[in-house]
Design a protein around this motif. Structure first.
Motif, PDB file in Angstrom:
ATOM      1  N   CYS A  76       0.828  -1.213   0.000  1.00  0.00           N
ATOM      2  CA  CYS A  76       0.000   0.000   0.000  1.00  0.00           C
ATOM      3  C   CYS A  76       0.853   1.250   0.000  1.00  0.00           C
ATOM      4  O   CYS A  76       1.869   1.323   0.691  1.00  0.00           O
ATOM      5  CB  CYS A  76      -0.928  -0.006   1.221  1.00  0.00           C
ATOM      6  SG  CYS A  76      -2.179   1.286   1.124  1.00  0.00           S
ATOM      7  N   PHE A  78      -0.187   4.040   1.088  1.00  0.00           N
ATOM      8  CA  PHE A  78      -0.563   4.907   2.212  1.00  0.00           C
ATOM      9  C   PHE A  78      -0.001   4.388   3.533  1.00  0.00           C
ATOM     10  O   PHE A  78       0.491   3.249   3.605  1.00  0.00           O
ATOM     11  CB  PHE A  78      -2.093   5.032   2.283  1.00  0.00           C
ATOM     12  CG  PHE A  78      -2.663   5.704   1.058  1.00  0.00           C
ATOM     13  CD1 PHE A  78      -2.278   6.991   0.717  1.00  0.00           C
ATOM     14  CD2 PHE A  78      -3.569   5.046   0.229  1.00  0.00           C
ATOM     15  CE1 PHE A  78      -2.776   7.606  -0.425  1.00  0.00           C
ATOM     16  CE2 PHE A  78      -4.065   5.646  -0.911  1.00  0.00           C
ATOM     17  CZ  PHE A  78      -3.675   6.933  -1.238  1.00  0.00           C
ATOM     18  N   THR A  79      -0.098   5.232   4.548  1.00  0.00           N
ATOM     19  CA  THR A  79       0.554   4.898   5.825  1.00  0.00           C
ATOM     20  C   THR A  79      -0.394   5.131   6.998  1.00  0.00           C
ATOM     21  O   THR A  79      -0.059   5.849   7.936  1.00  0.00           O
ATOM     22  CB  THR A  79       1.818   5.762   6.019  1.00  0.00           C
ATOM     23  OG1 THR A  79       1.418   7.144   5.875  1.00  0.00           O
ATOM     24  CG2 THR A  79       2.899   5.429   5.009  1.00  0.00           C
ATOM     25  N   CYS A  80      -1.577   4.540   6.935  1.00  0.00           N
ATOM     26  CA  CYS A  80      -2.546   4.746   8.014  1.00  0.00           C
ATOM     27  C   CYS A  80      -1.972   4.195   9.333  1.00  0.00           C
ATOM     28  O   CYS A  80      -1.474   3.069   9.367  1.00  0.00           O
ATOM     29  CB  CYS A  80      -3.857   4.050   7.686  1.00  0.00           C
ATOM     30  SG  CYS A  80      -4.535   4.570   6.103  1.00  0.00           S
ATOM     31  N   PHE A  82      -3.293   3.163  12.040  1.00  0.00           N
ATOM     32  CA  PHE A  82      -3.988   2.053  12.709  1.00  0.00           C
ATOM     33  C   PHE A  82      -3.838   0.746  11.939  1.00  0.00           C
ATOM     34  O   PHE A  82      -4.356  -0.287  12.354  1.00  0.00           O
ATOM     35  CB  PHE A  82      -5.491   2.374  12.842  1.00  0.00           C
ATOM     36  CG  PHE A  82      -6.113   2.697  11.519  1.00  0.00           C
ATOM     37  CD1 PHE A  82      -6.517   1.700  10.652  1.00  0.00           C
ATOM     38  CD2 PHE A  82      -6.250   4.015  11.116  1.00  0.00           C
ATOM     39  CE1 PHE A  82      -7.039   2.001   9.411  1.00  0.00           C
ATOM     40  CE2 PHE A  82      -6.763   4.337   9.869  1.00  0.00           C
ATOM     41  CZ  PHE A  82      -7.156   3.317   9.012  1.00  0.00           C
ATOM     42  N   CYS A  83      -3.158   0.780  10.809  1.00  0.00           N
ATOM     43  CA  CYS A  83      -3.195  -0.377   9.910  1.00  0.00           C
ATOM     44  C   CYS A  83      -2.107  -1.387  10.279  1.00  0.00           C
ATOM     45  O   CYS A  83      -0.925  -1.055  10.313  1.00  0.00           O
ATOM     46  CB  CYS A  83      -3.017   0.092   8.460  1.00  0.00           C
ATOM     47  SG  CYS A  83      -3.158  -1.255   7.279  1.00  0.00           S
ATOM     48  N   TYR A  85      -1.932  -4.241   8.569  1.00  0.00           N
ATOM     49  CA  TYR A  85      -2.106  -5.156   7.450  1.00  0.00           C
ATOM     50  C   TYR A  85      -1.150  -4.844   6.301  1.00  0.00           C
ATOM     51  O   TYR A  85      -0.634  -5.733   5.654  1.00  0.00           O
ATOM     52  CB  TYR A  85      -3.567  -4.990   7.047  1.00  0.00           C
ATOM     53  CG  TYR A  85      -4.050  -5.544   5.751  1.00  0.00           C
ATOM     54  CD1 TYR A  85      -4.448  -6.875   5.664  1.00  0.00           C
ATOM     55  CD2 TYR A  85      -4.193  -4.726   4.635  1.00  0.00           C
ATOM     56  CE1 TYR A  85      -4.959  -7.376   4.469  1.00  0.00           C
ATOM     57  CE2 TYR A  85      -4.699  -5.216   3.457  1.00  0.00           C
ATOM     58  CZ  TYR A  85      -5.081  -6.544   3.374  1.00  0.00           C
ATOM     59  OH  TYR A  85      -5.593  -7.029   2.211  1.00  0.00           O
ATOM     60  N   SER A  86      -0.906  -3.550   6.094  1.00  0.00           N
ATOM     61  CA  SER A  86      -0.216  -3.163   4.855  1.00  0.00           C
ATOM     62  C   SER A  86       1.305  -3.258   4.972  1.00  0.00           C
ATOM     63  O   SER A  86       1.868  -3.262   6.065  1.00  0.00           O
ATOM     64  CB  SER A  86      -0.602  -1.726   4.511  1.00  0.00           C
ATOM     65  OG  SER A  86      -0.150  -0.866   5.532  1.00  0.00           O
ATOM     66  N   GLY A 123      -4.854  -3.460  -0.230  1.00  0.00           N
ATOM     67  CA  GLY A 123      -4.031  -2.265  -0.159  1.00  0.00           C
ATOM     68  C   GLY A 123      -4.059  -1.530  -1.495  1.00  0.00           C
ATOM     69  O   GLY A 123      -4.605  -2.023  -2.494  1.00  0.00           O
ATOM     70  N   VAL A 155     -11.029   4.556  -1.102  1.00  0.00           N
ATOM     71  CA  VAL A 155      -9.595   4.885  -1.074  1.00  0.00           C
ATOM     72  C   VAL A 155      -8.899   4.278  -2.295  1.00  0.00           C
ATOM     73  O   VAL A 155      -8.118   4.945  -2.988  1.00  0.00           O
ATOM     74  CB  VAL A 155      -8.964   4.347   0.239  1.00  0.00           C
ATOM     75  CG1 VAL A 155      -7.459   4.569   0.235  1.00  0.00           C
ATOM     76  CG2 VAL A 155      -9.620   5.002   1.443  1.00  0.00           C
ATOM     77  N   LYS A 203      -4.487   9.704   2.801  1.00  0.00           N
ATOM     78  CA  LYS A 203      -5.439   9.151   1.833  1.00  0.00           C
ATOM     79  C   LYS A 203      -6.662  10.054   1.652  1.00  0.00           C
ATOM     80  O   LYS A 203      -6.773  11.084   2.302  1.00  0.00           O
ATOM     81  CB  LYS A 203      -5.837   7.726   2.213  1.00  0.00           C
ATOM     82  CG  LYS A 203      -6.698   7.554   3.427  1.00  0.00           C
ATOM     83  CD  LYS A 203      -6.873   6.051   3.675  1.00  0.00           C
ATOM     84  CE  LYS A 203      -7.789   5.773   4.834  1.00  0.00           C
ATOM     85  NZ  LYS A 203      -7.782   4.347   5.190  1.00  0.00           N
TER      86      LYS A 203
END
Ligand code: SF4
Length: 388
Positions: A76, A78-80, A82-83, A85-86, A123, A155, A203
């Motif tokens: 991904c 992006f750099t959330c 809370f994630c 997963y990515s 992602g 997104v 995002k």
């Protein structure tokens, strides 16, 4: 019908009584009243009202569907915060990137099985573009035309459309024509910029997310909406989020379901933030049912809450449990949810709903009823090919 709830109203906090009366009279509550419910509403008070609304809308029915997920990649851009997963593109060797062939192989695994929906989200991979997904949709539809394809968060679409230099409307039309039937509700998180700029600054913003869903609705597609709750947001931020969704729903009527998603804190950049308690979770579901008066359905995503907590939500406004899923998602298991291999057989899901005193009804993605399992013995489901 309302006697129990009426009795509860008389013992409620004085500020809450008029709100309860409005709900019983099927009147819309204001943002201020929504915040007050969070601040002062006791669990029994909120639960009784939410259950009243749920019963009015759906009686004892609790819906589920038979679905599986495809997660094309967890790479991904992006750099959330809370994630869990990515993986960033530079570390893509630690993640996965499925080819079209691998994804079609997943679809083929369900040949002859009575699944009605494939849910495709992942992602935002810089090299998986709009053309790649258009081809994928066409190939899935060519293989199994009856399978409903619910795919891509706003997104993912925002990135795809911008890279393809297409307007939202044009991009949506092309995906729809290629076989996309509806959209899931992910990527909404918390809309308010004070929170969004901290937890997922890079995002698509709230306006962009809402525009994409509005375009899907105008294209004749239904979509869902989520809210990631229980981290650094206040009650006011939650109500602001729900209010923006309620306003768009007034305009288009295109949302089917609201799905609150609980923040989990394992292996992400917000691991220091405590998770919400089960009492807070149930209050959130109840207030969501009361506030989102124009959303027909409220769903609990059991892989994220755990099965037993998901059963509890059925007494706090929820009328839908996300589907059989078949161990095909990693989004919440990687964030530390109870369900490390999320999969339920139809018999297990039916049993779960019946144990909570509800009536299990299989639906398709658009909530057309496929079969009512009220009088079907769960032990028979595995033995009867027509039910399996
Ligand atoms: S939440 Fe979605 S958009 Fe954000 S980093 Fe994770 S996969 Fe990427």
């Amino acid at each position: 019908m309302t006697t129990g709830v009426d009795a509860l109203l008389t013992t409620a906090d004085r500020d809450l009584q008029p709100i309860g009366e409005k709900i019983l009279a099927q009147q819309r509550i204001t943002p201020e009243e929504g915040i007050l419910l969070f601040e002062k509403g006791s669990l029994p008070f909120l639960g009784a009202l939410a259950n009243y609304v749920r019963q009015r809308l759906h009686g004892n029915k609790t819906y589920f569907n038979r679905n599986f997920h495809i997660e094309p990649t967890n790479v991904c851009v992006f750099t959330c915060q809370f994630c869990s997963y990515s993986r960033q593109y530079a570390h893509r060797d630690e993640g996965w990137e499925l080819s079209q062939q691998q994804m079609l192989d997943i679809v083929r695994r369900y040949d002859g099985k009575p699944v009605t929906e494939v849910h495709i989200v992942g992602g935002v991979h810089p090299k998986m573009n709009l053309e790649f997904f258009i081809e994928l949709l066409q190939k899935i539809k060519a293989h199994r035309p009856d399978l409903h394809i619910k795919g891509f968060t706003a997104v993912e679409l925002d990135y795809m459309f911008r890279k393809a230099r297409l307007s939202i409307e044009e991009g949506m039309k092309r995906l729809h024509a290629a076989g996309l039937d509806s959209m899931p509700g992910g990527g909404a998180e918390i809309f308010h910029p004070d929170i969004r700029s901290v937890i997922c600054a890079d995002k698509v913003d709230a306006e962009g997310w809402l525009k994409i869903h509005e375009a899907a609705h105008r294209e004749g597609m239904h979509t869902n909406a989520t809210m990631l709750y229980g981290h650094i947001e206040s009650y006011a931020h939650r109500i602001d989020h729900m209010d923006r969704l309620r306003q768009l729903q007034d305009k288009t009527g295109g949302f089917n379901t609201f799905i609150p998603l609980k923040f989990r804190n394992k292996d992400n950049d917000m691991s220091q933030v405590a998770e919400s308690t089960i009492v807070e979770d149930m209050k959130l579901y109840a207030v969501a049912r009361l506030y989102m008066d124009n959303f027909p359905h409220l769903k609990a995503y059991w892989p994220m809450l755990g099965r037993q907590n998901a059963q509890l939500t059925l007494s706090f406004g929820v009328n839908d449990l996300d589907g059989t899923i078949d161990d095909t998602t990693k989004i919440y298991s990687m964030a530390g949810s109870e369900e490390q291999t999320p999969s339920l057989s139809t018999a297990q899901l039916v049993t779960l709903i019946r144990q909570a005193g509800r009536e299990p009804v299989e639906r398709d993605t658009l909530y057309n009823e496929i079969r009512n399992f009220k009088d079907i013995d769960p032990n028979m489901i595995g033995m009867d090919a027509s039910l399996n």
